[in-house]
Design a protein around this motif. Structure first.
Motif, short mmCIF file in Angstrom:
data_model
loop_
_atom_site.label_atom_id
_atom_site.label_comp_id
_atom_site.label_asym_id
_atom_site.label_seq_id
_atom_site.Cartn_x
_atom_site.Cartn_y
_atom_site.Cartn_z
N LEU A 1 -0.49 -45.45 -43.94
CA LEU A 1 -0.15 -44.65 -42.77
C LEU A 1 1.13 -43.87 -43.07
O LEU A 1 2.12 -44.44 -43.53
N SER A 2 1.10 -42.57 -42.84
CA SER A 2 2.27 -41.74 -43.15
C SER A 2 2.26 -40.48 -42.31
O SER A 2 1.26 -40.15 -41.67
N ALA A 3 3.40 -39.78 -42.33
CA ALA A 3 3.51 -38.49 -41.63
C ALA A 3 4.38 -37.56 -42.45
O ALA A 3 5.41 -37.96 -42.99
N ASP A 4 3.93 -36.32 -42.56
CA ASP A 4 4.69 -35.26 -43.23
C ASP A 4 4.96 -34.17 -42.20
O ASP A 4 4.08 -33.83 -41.41
N PHE A 5 6.16 -33.63 -42.24
CA PHE A 5 6.59 -32.65 -41.24
C PHE A 5 6.63 -31.25 -41.85
O PHE A 5 6.93 -31.09 -43.03
N GLY A 6 6.35 -30.27 -41.03
CA GLY A 6 6.37 -28.88 -41.49
C GLY A 6 6.16 -27.93 -40.33
O GLY A 6 6.48 -28.25 -39.17
N TYR A 7 5.57 -26.78 -40.65
CA TYR A 7 5.32 -25.74 -39.64
C TYR A 7 3.90 -25.21 -39.82
O TYR A 7 3.35 -25.24 -40.91
N ALA A 8 3.32 -24.74 -38.73
CA ALA A 8 2.02 -24.07 -38.76
C ALA A 8 2.11 -22.86 -37.84
O ALA A 8 2.81 -22.90 -36.82
N ARG A 9 1.41 -21.80 -38.19
CA ARG A 9 1.45 -20.58 -37.40
C ARG A 9 0.05 -20.26 -36.88
O ARG A 9 -0.91 -20.25 -37.63
N PHE A 10 -0.04 -20.03 -35.58
CA PHE A 10 -1.27 -19.60 -34.93
C PHE A 10 -0.94 -18.35 -34.15
O PHE A 10 -0.01 -18.36 -33.33
N ASP A 11 -1.72 -17.31 -34.37
CA ASP A 11 -1.49 -16.03 -33.68
C ASP A 11 -0.02 -15.64 -33.89
O ASP A 11 0.40 -15.49 -35.01
N ASN A 12 0.74 -15.51 -32.84
CA ASN A 12 2.16 -15.13 -32.95
C ASN A 12 3.09 -16.30 -32.66
O ASN A 12 4.27 -16.09 -32.39
#
Length: 132
Positions: A99-110
């Motif tokens: 079990l793990s989690a990685d953090f980041g960013y995602a872009r949808f539309d604007n």
């Protein structure tokens, strides 16, 4: 904890507030846990927490996402068999990544979202029968 929960990977912006999405990533047999007549599998799910990165106050964005991940980890650890539907959550990674989690960013539309992507490994006994 979440304003919206999705049973699929979103293809468009999930909206405002905390959203949790869950989908299947992979299914693999586990030879060491299988027998001569049935196959045990590792069902790996992907869970993703979404929060618009411009949520105010912006200093709370990481706190909210991290808190949501912590709540999910507590739930998956506390209900080790998910109501007896699986053998166990492979928390520590006996049969692959735990079990793990990685953090980041995602872009949808604007909209840019702060995201945490969870790996949720589930061990399921006797999924496939082997016949001779």
């Amino acid at each position: 904890m979440f304003e919206q929960v999705l049973g699929h990977e979103p293809v468009s912006a999930p909206g405002s507030g905390l959203t949790y999405a869950l989908w299947v990533k992979s299914v693999r047999p586990i030879p060491a846990r299988s027998s001569l007549d049935s196959v045990t599998v590792r069902l790996e799910l992907t869970g993703r927490v979404f929060l618009p990165a411009d949520t105010e106050p912006q200093n709370d964005v990481d706190l909210l996402v991290t808190s949501a991940v912590d709540g999910l980890a507590v739930a998956y650890s506390g209900d080790f068999q998910l109501g007896n539907t699986i053998a166990n959550v492979d928390l520590l990674g006996a049969h692959g990544p735990g079990l793990s989690a990685d953090f980041g960013y995602a872009r949808f539309d604007n909209t840019t979202y702060r995201v945490a992507t969870l790996t949720i490994p589930l061990i399921v006994n006797d999924v496939w029968n082997e016949v001779a």
